[in-house]
Every structure is written in C-alpha cells, then in structure tokens.
Scaffold this active site. Structure first.
Site, PDB file in Angstrom:
ATOM      1  CE  LYS A  96      -1.291  62.831  42.694  1.00  0.00           C
ATOM      2  NZ  LYS A  96      -2.155  61.646  42.520  1.00  0.00           N
TER       3      LYS A  96
ATOM      4  CD  GLU B 124      -6.071  58.913  32.727  1.00  0.00           C
ATOM      5  OE1 GLU B 124      -6.920  59.111  33.618  1.00  0.00           O
ATOM      6  OE2 GLU B 124      -5.144  58.092  32.833  1.00  0.00           O
TER       7      GLU B 124
ATOM      8  CG  HIS C 278      -6.012  55.369  37.270  1.00  0.00           C
ATOM      9  ND1 HIS C 278      -7.151  55.901  36.712  1.00  0.00           N
ATOM     10  CD2 HIS C 278      -4.967  55.916  36.582  1.00  0.00           C
ATOM     11  CE1 HIS C 278      -6.809  56.749  35.751  1.00  0.00           C
ATOM     12  NE2 HIS C 278      -5.495  56.774  35.643  1.00  0.00           N
TER      13      HIS C 278
ATOM     14  CG  HIS D 200      -2.144  54.717  31.627  1.00  0.00           C
ATOM     15  ND1 HIS D 200      -2.072  54.112  32.866  1.00  0.00           N
ATOM     16  CD2 HIS D 200      -2.782  55.892  31.837  1.00  0.00           C
ATOM     17  CE1 HIS D 200      -2.642  54.887  33.772  1.00  0.00           C
ATOM     18  NE2 HIS D 200      -3.079  55.975  33.179  1.00  0.00           N
TER      19      HIS D 200
ATOM     20  CD  GLU E 265      -4.298  61.155  45.518  1.00  0.00           C
ATOM     21  OE1 GLU E 265      -3.743  61.659  44.525  1.00  0.00           O
ATOM     22  OE2 GLU E 265      -4.474  59.955  45.646  1.00  0.00           O
TER      23      GLU E 265
ATOM     24  CG  ASN F  79      -5.999  57.604  42.031  1.00  0.00           C
ATOM     25  OD1 ASN F  79      -5.114  57.646  41.193  1.00  0.00           O
ATOM     26  ND2 ASN F  79      -5.905  58.199  43.200  1.00  0.00           N
TER      27      ASN F  79
ATOM     28  CG  HIS G  58      -2.014  51.632  38.133  1.00  0.00           C
ATOM     29  ND1 HIS G  58      -2.075  52.599  39.100  1.00  0.00           N
ATOM     30  CD2 HIS G  58      -1.651  52.270  36.997  1.00  0.00           C
ATOM     31  CE1 HIS G  58      -1.784  53.780  38.556  1.00  0.00           C
ATOM     32  NE2 HIS G  58      -1.523  53.600  37.289  1.00  0.00           N
TER      33      HIS G  58
ATOM     34  CE  LYS H  52      -4.896  66.269  37.771  1.00  0.00           C
ATOM     35  NZ  LYS H  52      -3.890  65.373  37.293  1.00  0.00           N
TER      36      LYS H  52
ATOM     37  NE  ARG I  17      -3.962  65.269  42.373  1.00  0.00           N
ATOM     38  CZ  ARG I  17      -2.950  66.006  41.993  1.00  0.00           C
ATOM     39  NH1 ARG I  17      -2.587  67.046  42.717  1.00  0.00           N
ATOM     40  NH2 ARG I  17      -2.284  65.738  40.893  1.00  0.00           N
TER      41      ARG I  17
ATOM     42  NE  ARG J  36      18.787  71.939  50.014  1.00  0.00           N
ATOM     43  CZ  ARG J  36      20.064  72.276  50.097  1.00  0.00           C
ATOM     44  NH1 ARG J  36      20.495  73.394  49.545  1.00  0.00           N
ATOM     45  NH2 ARG J  36      20.911  71.510  50.726  1.00  0.00           N
TER      46      ARG J  36
HETATM   47  P1  NAD Z   1       4.066  60.141  26.634  1.00  0.00           P
HETATM   48  O1  NAD Z   1       4.559  61.290  27.349  1.00  0.00           O
HETATM   49  O2  NAD Z   1       4.925  58.913  26.598  1.00  0.00           O
HETATM   50  O3  NAD Z   1       3.721  60.551  25.152  1.00  0.00           O
HETATM   51  C1  NAD Z   1       3.206  59.576  24.290  1.00  0.00           C
HETATM   52  C2  NAD Z   1       3.953  59.539  22.962  1.00  0.00           C
HETATM   53  O4  NAD Z   1       3.490  60.634  22.185  1.00  0.00           O
HETATM   54  C3  NAD Z   1       5.448  59.648  23.066  1.00  0.00           C
HETATM   55  O5  NAD Z   1       6.023  58.727  22.187  1.00  0.00           O
HETATM   56  C4  NAD Z   1       5.720  61.081  22.600  1.00  0.00           C
HETATM   57  O6  NAD Z   1       6.969  61.183  21.982  1.00  0.00           O
HETATM   58  C5  NAD Z   1       4.612  61.319  21.635  1.00  0.00           C
HETATM   59  N1  NAD Z   1       4.180  62.707  21.490  1.00  0.00           N
HETATM   60  C6  NAD Z   1       4.044  63.634  22.461  1.00  0.00           C
HETATM   61  N2  NAD Z   1       3.470  64.739  21.980  1.00  0.00           N
HETATM   62  C7  NAD Z   1       3.260  64.514  20.672  1.00  0.00           C
HETATM   63  C8  NAD Z   1       2.669  65.262  19.634  1.00  0.00           C
HETATM   64  N3  NAD Z   1       2.145  66.473  19.866  1.00  0.00           N
HETATM   65  N4  NAD Z   1       2.626  64.744  18.385  1.00  0.00           N
HETATM   66  C9  NAD Z   1       3.108  63.486  18.162  1.00  0.00           C
HETATM   67  N5  NAD Z   1       3.649  62.706  19.096  1.00  0.00           N
HETATM   68  C10 NAD Z   1       3.714  63.227  20.348  1.00  0.00           C
HETATM   69  O7  NAD Z   1       2.637  59.631  27.205  1.00  0.00           O
HETATM   70  P2  NAD Z   1       1.453  60.423  27.892  1.00  0.00           P
HETATM   71  O8  NAD Z   1       0.276  59.548  27.707  1.00  0.00           O
HETATM   72  O9  NAD Z   1       1.384  61.822  27.496  1.00  0.00           O
HETATM   73  O10 NAD Z   1       1.875  60.396  29.440  1.00  0.00           O
HETATM   74  C11 NAD Z   1       1.978  59.197  30.161  1.00  0.00           C
HETATM   75  C12 NAD Z   1       2.754  59.481  31.427  1.00  0.00           C
HETATM   76  O11 NAD Z   1       2.041  60.434  32.194  1.00  0.00           O
HETATM   77  C13 NAD Z   1       2.966  58.279  32.340  1.00  0.00           C
HETATM   78  O12 NAD Z   1       4.304  58.248  32.729  1.00  0.00           O
HETATM   79  C14 NAD Z   1       2.078  58.565  33.530  1.00  0.00           C
HETATM   80  O13 NAD Z   1       2.590  58.014  34.727  1.00  0.00           O
HETATM   81  C15 NAD Z   1       2.085  60.066  33.555  1.00  0.00           C
HETATM   82  N6  NAD Z   1       0.923  60.678  34.215  1.00  0.00           N
HETATM   83  C16 NAD Z   1       1.180  61.632  35.157  1.00  0.00           C
HETATM   84  C17 NAD Z   1       0.127  62.257  35.782  1.00  0.00           C
HETATM   85  C18 NAD Z   1       0.413  63.348  36.770  1.00  0.00           C
HETATM   86  O14 NAD Z   1      -0.526  63.848  37.400  1.00  0.00           O
HETATM   87  N7  NAD Z   1       1.640  63.756  36.918  1.00  0.00           N
HETATM   88  C19 NAD Z   1      -1.198  61.945  35.452  1.00  0.00           C
HETATM   89  C20 NAD Z   1      -1.417  60.975  34.478  1.00  0.00           C
HETATM   90  C21 NAD Z   1      -0.344  60.347  33.860  1.00  0.00           C
HETATM   91  N1  GLY Z   2      -3.843  61.618  37.685  1.00  0.00           N
HETATM   92  C1  GLY Z   2      -4.206  61.579  39.062  1.00  0.00           C
HETATM   93  C2  GLY Z   2      -3.861  62.831  39.800  1.00  0.00           C
HETATM   94  O1  GLY Z   2      -3.315  63.748  39.236  1.00  0.00           O
HETATM   95  O2  GLY Z   2      -4.129  62.928  40.962  1.00  0.00           O
END
Ligand code: NAD
Ligand code: GLY
Length: 364
Positions: free
Chosen positions: A145, A187, A250, A267, A239, A247, A254, A229, A243, A123
C-alpha cells in the site's frame, strides 16, 4: 554475512518478493547487483533526520551506481501531491528514467510517499523499501500500500504497488525515540491480537526486555510481528477480505485522530484506544470475556499506551466513523477481536453498541 545467509520471509502474492530481516544497510547494493542487471541509477528518497543517520551507511554499498539522494522534511504533511510533483521535477533533473530504481529509506511516511512516487513515475519504476521505524518494519513496508494524503482524508490518493524487496536493518531502530516505538508497538500488539496469541503472550512476558531494547528480543518481536503481516497480505494482497483484519482498532482510532485534529493523540495512541473500544464492543457481542478485555488493557498500559481518552463527545466520534473506507452502503463494517489471537469482520454492529463502546473509553 553473505546474501544466502540473510534471514528472509517471502510475500507470496501476484508478484512475490522477499522481506529481509536483520539485513545490513551496507549490503543492499550487493543484493541489487545480484538481482537487477539493468539498473545504473538509484534515487534514494528519505527525510532529513534519517538521511543524517543512515544515508552514508546505505550509500557505502552503492558505489557502483549513479546515486541521487532526494531529501524531504520529516512529517506526515510530506505525503502530498505537491511533494510528489517536486520529487518528479527533482528526479527528472537527476536524469531518472524507466530503469531508475527507488529506495525508500525511512518510516511509513517516506515508504508511502516514495512508494507512490515509484508507482506513477513514468508509469512505474522499481521500488525497494528500507524501513527505519518499528511501525514501518512490522507494518507499512510490507504489503504494497502506497499513498499520499488529500485535504479530504489520509491516504485517499494511492495504489497497491508492491516493492521488489523489503530490506530491514534492525540496527536502525536503536536511534528511534520511544514515542515512535510506541506507534510500532500498538501495531505489533494489534498483529498479535488478530492472529497470534503466542505473540500476545510474548508481549506480556517480555515487557522488561522490550523496554530495555534488548536486541535479541527486539529481533524476535519484529520478526514475529512482520510475519503476521506477510502471512495476511500473501493471502489477500488487494484487501478483498482477510486483509481488512489489519484495520482492527483503526476505525475507532482514525475517528479519534480526526476529532482531535491529529493533535494531542499520536497514531499509536489512537490505535491503542481503538483496540480497547473494539474489545469492549467484542465483549458486548459475546466474542470475548471481560477478563480478556482487562488483559488487553493491561498489556497496552504496560507499554505506556493509553486505554482511554478525556473529554471527547461519543456522538461526534460515532459520526466520524461514517467516513471509514471499509463501510459499505452506509453500513459500518468493524473488525472485532475474538479472544486474544483471532479477529472477525463484523457487519452487524448497531450505532447504539458502537456508542456504548466509545463511552467506555472516554473519561471525564
Ligand atoms: P514516520 O515515517 O513519520 O516516522 C516517524 C519519525 O521517526 C519521523 O520524524 C522520522 O524522521 C523519524 N525516524 C525514522 N526513522 C528513524 C530512526 N531510525 N531513528 C530516528 N528517527 C527516525 O512515521 P511512521 O510511524 O513510521 O509511519 C507513519 C505513516 O505510515 C503514516 O503516514 C501512515 O499512514 C503510514 N502507514 C502506512 C501503512 C501502509 O501499509 N502503507 C501502514 C501503516 C501506516
Ligand atoms: N496497515 C493496514 C494494511 O496494510 O492493510
């Protein structure tokens, strides 16, 4: 550097937490000691790539704790209920309990997966985000998130689960491939467009330094972008309104990613084309001039981000926008830029207007 000297900004939400900037991985342990007296056991959740690069540095500062490293393969498909279940089994085998603290070491995929795991394990157990991609540092690690994907869509199963702290070590970005930098830049440019025209100008004037990964300029870029942010989620963590501005680009992006089955468009590229489509729509609605649309296109182009896509069917893309999480009662809710430093929530865009925006970013 002592803890007191570290640069930080505070997310002031239901439960406030610090975002440390330029914080060495090796020093996280000292911070944990100062904050969480009852923690004995730490689970580091990471992927194979990041573990090889940075787990040792992080673990150097955690010698006083019982630490287990849980490593998953890299990739978006890891954000799954199957992986969540496997993490749970592994955590129990390691003797994790309610006092265990989770460190999410990696990009947005790890942040979302480990964060969701922390939110539901017994939990909810404490979570520290240690973002290692540009996207994660400026965006996904901040705001709480967390989610895994479902066959019906991305991030369908999730929660708002703010971390206890975000620990951002800029040096981890040195190993990031440029294709991943682009995702973060899309972003960051989005953040500039939403609230910070000065940041937009910074991107325009610092092109060379950013491309050459000048550490001073990168520090400023990450700091200014993550501040956007922090400011937004501090006002609207769950949101309810503001917030949603995050988007921007997006809804279009998307739809494009879905239409292309997540292949052939990253992305960041989807967001980039989405920003341009949103700018065209904003122009049609009288929210920005043609010259401002050109400025946005030029900036994205400067960083190698695409401003159009070949051979897509605009009608299909329009249809895919029906699945957007922001929509209400069948009406499409879109975020539109207003000039280059403000954005608005638009509830009155017609399908014909959206279709027209799509057509302007589709080349034959
Ligand atoms: P990712 O986490 O897949 O990382 C991208 C690649 O970079 C991976 O292959 C990873 O192994 C590699 N990597 C990571 N750090 C590294 C480093 N320092 N040096 C070399 N390689 C490295 O991609 P991302 O773009 O970081 O994240 C995308 C994800 O984030 C999606 O799933 C998306 O839905 C999510 N997201 C979440 C939020 C949120 O608010 N929670 C906001 C935006 C995106
Ligand atoms: N990346 C959108 C949010 O965090 O709300």
């Amino acid at each position: 550097m002592s803890l007191a000297e570290l640069q930080k900004i505070e997310v002031t939400a239901a439960r406030s937490y610090p975002v440390f900037l330029g914080a060495p991985l090796e020093e996280l342990g000292e911070y944990l000691h100062s904050q969480f007296k009852d923690v004995e056991h730490i689970l580091i959740v990471t992927n194979q790539v990041v573990a090889e690069l940075y787990a040792e540095r992080l673990q150097k500062g955690l010698l006083d704790y019982r630490v287990n490293l849980l490593t998953v393969p890299a990739g978006e498909t890891e954000k799954s209920l199957e992986r969540l279940s496997q993490l749970t089994t592994a955590a129990l085998r390691c003797g994790a309990d309610r006092h265990t603290l989770v460190i999410a070491l990696g990009g947005g995929v790890i942040g979302d997966l480990a964060g969701f795991f922390a939110s539901v394990f017994m939990r909810g157990i404490r979570l520290i985000q240690v973002p290692t991609t540009l996207l994660a540092q400026v965006d996904s690690s901040i705001g709480g998130k967390v989610a895994v994907n479902h066959p019906a869509g991305k991030n369908i199963i999730g929660a708002f689960y703010p971390p206890r702290a975000v620990w951002t070590d800029f040096t981890t970005l040195e190993s990031l491939p440029w294709s991943e930098v682009e995702n973060g830049l899309a972003e960051s440019i989005k953040h500039a467009l939403i609230t910070d025209s000065g940041l937009f100008e910074f991107f325009e004037t610092q092109e060379e330094s950013i491309k050459q990964r000048d550490p001073v300029i990168w520090r400023e870029m990450v700091t200014r972008s993550s501040t956007v942010k922090v400011t937004i989620v501090s006002q609207d963590e769950q949101e309810q309104g503001l917030r949603a501005l995050l988007n921007l680009g997006h809804s279009f992006g998307h739809a494009l990613e879905t239409a292309m089955n997540y292949r052939g468009v990253t992305h960041g590229q989807g967001v980039s084309i989405g920003l341009v489509a949103a700018a065209y729509l904003a122009n049609a609605k009288g929210l920005m001039t043609g010259a401002e649309v050109d400025r946005i296109k030029h900036l994205l182009n400067t960083y190698g981000l695409p401003i159009e896509i070949k051979g897509q069917d605009p009608e299909v893309l329009l249809h895919l926008m029906q699945a957007d999480k922001k929509n209400q009662g069948g009406r499409k809710i879109l975020i539109l830029p207003q000039g280059t430093g403000q954005a608005v929530i638009a509830r009155d865009c017609t399908d014909a207007e959206i279709l027209d925006a799509w057509k302007q970013v589709i080349s034959v």
